[in-house]
Design a protein around this motif. Structure first.
Motif, mmCIF file in Angstrom:
data_model
loop_
_atom_site.group_PDB
_atom_site.id
_atom_site.type_symbol
_atom_site.label_atom_id
_atom_site.label_comp_id
_atom_site.label_asym_id
_atom_site.label_seq_id
_atom_site.Cartn_x
_atom_site.Cartn_y
_atom_site.Cartn_z
ATOM 1 N N LEU A 9 0.829 -1.200 0.000
ATOM 2 C CA LEU A 9 0.000 0.000 0.000
ATOM 3 C C LEU A 9 0.859 1.243 0.000
ATOM 4 O O LEU A 9 1.752 1.381 0.825
ATOM 5 N N ALA A 10 0.584 2.156 -0.924
ATOM 6 C CA ALA A 10 1.283 3.448 -0.937
ATOM 7 C C ALA A 10 0.662 4.345 0.111
ATOM 8 O O ALA A 10 -0.506 4.672 0.029
ATOM 9 N N THR A 11 1.427 4.732 1.126
ATOM 10 C CA THR A 11 0.892 5.600 2.165
ATOM 11 C C THR A 11 1.388 7.022 2.066
ATOM 12 O O THR A 11 1.104 7.845 2.908
ATOM 13 N N ARG A 193 -10.476 -1.122 -0.029
ATOM 14 C CA ARG A 193 -11.010 -0.587 -1.271
ATOM 15 C C ARG A 193 -10.599 0.870 -1.428
ATOM 16 O O ARG A 193 -10.532 1.627 -0.466
ATOM 17 N N CYS A 194 -10.332 1.279 -2.653
ATOM 18 C CA CYS A 194 -9.918 2.662 -2.867
ATOM 19 C C CYS A 194 -11.067 3.615 -2.531
ATOM 20 O O CYS A 194 -12.239 3.249 -2.582
ATOM 21 N N GLY A 195 -10.683 4.831 -2.180
ATOM 22 C CA GLY A 195 -11.673 5.837 -1.842
ATOM 23 C C GLY A 195 -11.897 5.989 -0.361
ATOM 24 O O GLY A 195 -12.707 6.822 0.059
ATOM 25 N N GLU A 196 -11.205 5.210 0.459
ATOM 26 C CA GLU A 196 -11.346 5.324 1.907
ATOM 27 C C GLU A 196 -10.088 5.927 2.520
ATOM 28 O O GLU A 196 -10.053 7.089 2.867
ATOM 29 N N THR A 197 -9.017 5.117 2.621
ATOM 30 C CA THR A 197 -7.751 5.650 3.120
ATOM 31 C C THR A 197 -6.880 6.147 1.976
ATOM 32 O O THR A 197 -6.188 7.151 2.090
ATOM 33 N N GLU A 198 -6.881 5.432 0.879
ATOM 34 C CA GLU A 198 -6.148 5.839 -0.320
ATOM 35 C C GLU A 198 -7.146 6.116 -1.442
ATOM 36 O O GLU A 198 -8.216 5.509 -1.506
ATOM 37 N N ALA A 199 -6.775 7.015 -2.322
ATOM 38 C CA ALA A 199 -7.703 7.450 -3.363
ATOM 39 C C ALA A 199 -7.739 6.469 -4.518
ATOM 40 O O ALA A 199 -6.742 5.831 -4.849
ATOM 41 N N CYS A 200 -8.904 6.374 -5.140
ATOM 42 C CA CYS A 200 -8.987 5.707 -6.425
ATOM 43 C C CYS A 200 -8.205 6.546 -7.441
ATOM 44 O O CYS A 200 -7.764 7.660 -7.150
ATOM 45 N N ASP A 225 -11.971 16.039 -0.219
ATOM 46 C CA ASP A 225 -10.832 16.176 -1.129
ATOM 47 C C ASP A 225 -11.238 15.655 -2.506
ATOM 48 O O ASP A 225 -11.843 14.584 -2.608
ATOM 49 N N PRO A 226 -10.927 16.393 -3.582
ATOM 50 C CA PRO A 226 -11.287 15.893 -4.912
ATOM 51 C C PRO A 226 -10.785 14.478 -5.181
ATOM 52 O O PRO A 226 -11.431 13.714 -5.895
ATOM 53 N N ALA A 227 -9.633 14.118 -4.601
ATOM 54 C CA ALA A 227 -9.096 12.781 -4.822
ATOM 55 C C ALA A 227 -10.016 11.697 -4.277
ATOM 56 O O ALA A 227 -10.015 10.567 -4.773
ATOM 57 N N PHE A 228 -10.824 12.042 -3.265
ATOM 58 C CA PHE A 228 -11.704 11.060 -2.657
ATOM 59 C C PHE A 228 -13.154 11.223 -3.104
ATOM 60 O O PHE A 228 -14.055 10.612 -2.540
ATOM 61 N N ALA A 229 -13.358 12.068 -4.115
ATOM 62 C CA ALA A 229 -14.695 12.192 -4.706
ATOM 63 C C ALA A 229 -14.871 11.265 -5.898
ATOM 64 O O ALA A 229 -15.991 11.009 -6.333
#
Length: 636
Positions: A9-11, A193-200, A225-229
């Motif tokens: 996982l990329a943190t 799943r993406c969109g929670e801790t790390e962005a899709c 954050d747009p990254a998590f929208a």
């Protein structure tokens, strides 16, 4: 069966990853006891490890060995960076790294469908039976005709006991062992799943916007954050987000930070029910479809931006998180006309409390009402906007106690109108003052003169309703002088920005139309000319054509909305509707309205902007069954 994951996982901060397609970043964190990567940290993510773009004799690919306790494959997730707009990403799960014929599952991802260049987790549906504990290889290769690179992110060094990655580079002789690991999940579930801790995967086109939406519990607010929208949506009638994983993110009662919960969480359901009840207590204007959806979202966003003390943040981001009298006046009028009387009155009370002793207002105040955040010069247009908004509220307020509540606001109206009247010069024009451009001018500007005309008439009408005839007469006389001054100096110029005619057209010409002022005879032609001068190729307007101010091709949704409201209020409903529909078409992936739109038609700056929300709502009310009125001019 215990479901252990083979993951990396990329943190690192996503904001850093998005700086370049190679995703230069740094992070560190603990490993799980078995040497696998823990979700909340890992041994570092220094650089995109392998380029996987390839075709013909320069073919390149990446592969990572893994094993899992799962007996079924449903999806894999890879952390990808791309500067290519088009092409394909091929993903396979193989039993032999070097043998495409050993693939037990394959899929192709279209890079254009991802949104073009960007960075983040790409989830790829794959279905196959697995043997728990067996060795498999996740293989990825991108094919594109563009020069841009496609990379699979990972670490340069491997943790003890972890399987190594490998890179295929045909020009260097085929497969090359690697010491690092590549970022991926097998069967990601829950918080993986993406969109929670790390962005899709986030297209670079979303980078110009600083925010994408709002979470709120009535007191605290959190910007999305747009990254998590990406891939998310609101639960209808609420500020609860449905994430790509299917789980929900919301800001619980009393909390300062959002939480991710399972769909159907009791606390989130209670918040959804409460916000829907609030919507039902008023009007959501607009017919079904984009107009009604836009109105609902605008109401909920304005409610989120409204603080318990009545301050209204322009947007929820640093340098926008202050209360402007102008923006809040529009919000108060919009709340009033949608039947949300308490919210409208709360804003007006806040503006009354933060009025300066001389009857003017600061350009903006801190949200706690303690004063201005800096030395930005005060703006005289507030002396028109606050009385105008009060008049709009009064017309819609419950009759039983509105006179009593108006008396609470009246001292602020008195000081505001008296200052405005006293500021007029021998020609009836106000002094030069910064207006909604927040830039000074050398002579009177229409962005101040038109609101003051509306405010003086509004104050006079309110005074007459309370039996304050002397004050009503005083402000009516001042409004008449201002009207004549505007007719003499601005009307011959087509209501350009300044009375000296040196600063071009201004979208504030629309302030001469209802619901601000009764439209003068020559206004329709002036509006047409102004609109043509300010129109940009993306379909929106810039605020003005002042040769000293370079707006470029970034258009402003508020300035564009002025014309939707003005034309809808002056009998040109088809033109107003067309502009309104353009504004609504600029909503972002969550249905929120941005402050600005770039030359490519993408949201920019902050999203949502409360002022644009209010303008859209007022226009929809105007196009409905109860059109808005302007403060009346004396009949002669």
């Amino acid at each position: 069966m215990m479901r252990t994951r083979s993951v990396l996982l990329a943190t690192a901060l996503l904001a850093t990853l998005l700086q370049t397609a190679d995703g230069a970043a740094a992070a560190s964190g603990p490993l799980a006891p078995d040497g696998r990567s823990a979700f909340d940290g890992q041994a570092g993510h220094e650089v995109a490890l392998y380029g996987i773009k390839g075709s013909g004799s320069t073919g390149r690919a990446g592969a990572q060995e893994f094993s899992t306790d799962d007996d079924r494959l449903s999806r894999v997730s890879l952390f990808i960076g791309s500067t290519a707009s088009t092409g394909r990403l091929g993903v396979q799960v193989r039993t032999a790294r070097d043998d495409a014929g050993s693939a037990i599952a394959s899929a192709t991802v279209d890079l254009a469908a991802l949104g073009g260049p960007g960075t983040g987790w790409v989830e790829v549906p794959l279905t196959a039976a697995l043997r728990p504990g067996a060795r498999y290889y996740l293989f990825a290769q991108a094919t594109t005709a563009e020069a841009g690179a496609v990379t699979w992110h990972g670490t340069r060094t491997a943790a003890a006991g972890s399987p190594a990655a490998a890179q295929y580079d045909q020009a260097r002789g085929g497969w090359q062992p690697g010491s690092g690991r590549l970022a991926f999940y097998v069967n990601p579930a829950g918080s993986e799943r993406c969109g929670e801790t790390e962005a899709c995967y986030v297209p670079a086109s979303m980078k110009p916007a600083r925010t994408a939406g709002l979470l709120s519990n009535g007191r605290a607010v959190e910007a999305v954050d747009p990254a998590f929208a990406v891939g998310a949506r609101y639960v209808e009638g609420s500020n609860v987000l449905v994430l790509p994983s299917g789980r929900w993110r919301y800001l619980p009662e009393g909390a300062e930070k959002s939480r991710v919960v399972e769909a159907g969480d009791a606390g989130a359901l209670a918040q959804i029910a409460e916000s829907r009840r609030w919507l039902d207590r008023g009007l959501v204007p607009g017919a079904a479809g984009a107009r009604r959806e836009g109105a609902e979202r605008a109401l909920l966003s304005m409610r989120a931006l409204l603080r318990p003390n009545g301050a209204l943040a322009a947007a929820w981001y640093p340098f926008w998180d202050f209360s402007w009298p102008r923006d809040s006046a529009f919000a108060a009028a919009a709340f009033a006309h949608t039947g949300h009387d308490e919210e409208a009155y709360r804003i007006l009370l806040y503006n009354a409390r933060t009025q300066r002793p001389d009857g003017t207002w600061e350009a903006r105040t801190k949200l706690d009402g303690s004063g201005p955040p800096d030395d930005r010069r005060w703006q005289l247009d507030a002396n028109g906007w606050v009385p105008w908004a009060t008049w709009q509220w009064y017309r819609t307020a419950p009759a039983a106690d509105r006179a009593e509540r108006l008396r609470v606001l009246y001292p602020a109206i008195l000081k505001a109108a008296d200052y405005a009247a006293a500021s007029l010069d021998g020609e009836g024009l106000p002094p030069a003052s910064p207006d909604y451009w927040e830039l000074p001018t050398d002579t009177a500007n229409i962005g101040t003169a038109a609101p003051l005309l509306s405010g003086l008439r509004a104050a006079a009408d309110l005074a007459a309703g309370l039996g304050r005839q002397q004050e009503a007469a005083r402000w009516t006389e001042a409004a008449g002088r201002l009207e004549r001054g505007i007719a003499k100096r601005f009307a011959p110029l087509g209501y350009q920005r300044t009375a000296d005619g040196l600063h071009g057209h201004d979208s504030a010409a629309a302030f001469m139309a209802p619901p601000f002022n009764e439209a003068p005879a020559g206004l329709p032609g002036a509006l047409d000319t102004t609109y043509r001068e300010l129109l940009r190729p993306n379909g929106g307007l810039v605020p003005g054509s002042d040769p000293d101010t370079r707006w470029g091709n970034i258009t402003w949704t508020a300035s564009t909305s002025f014309f939707a409201l003005a034309w809808s209020s002056t009998g040109e409903r088809a033109k107003g509707s067309a502009v309104l529909d353009w504004v609504l078409a600029q909503r972002n992936v969550l249905g929120e309205l941005p402050e600005t739109v770039d030359a490519q038609g993408l949201p920019k700056a902050v999203v949502p902007l409360g002022w644009t929300d209010a303008l859209v709502l007022l226009t929809l009310v105007q196009l409905g069954d109860a059109p808005l009125a302007a403060p009346p001019a004396p009949r002669t």
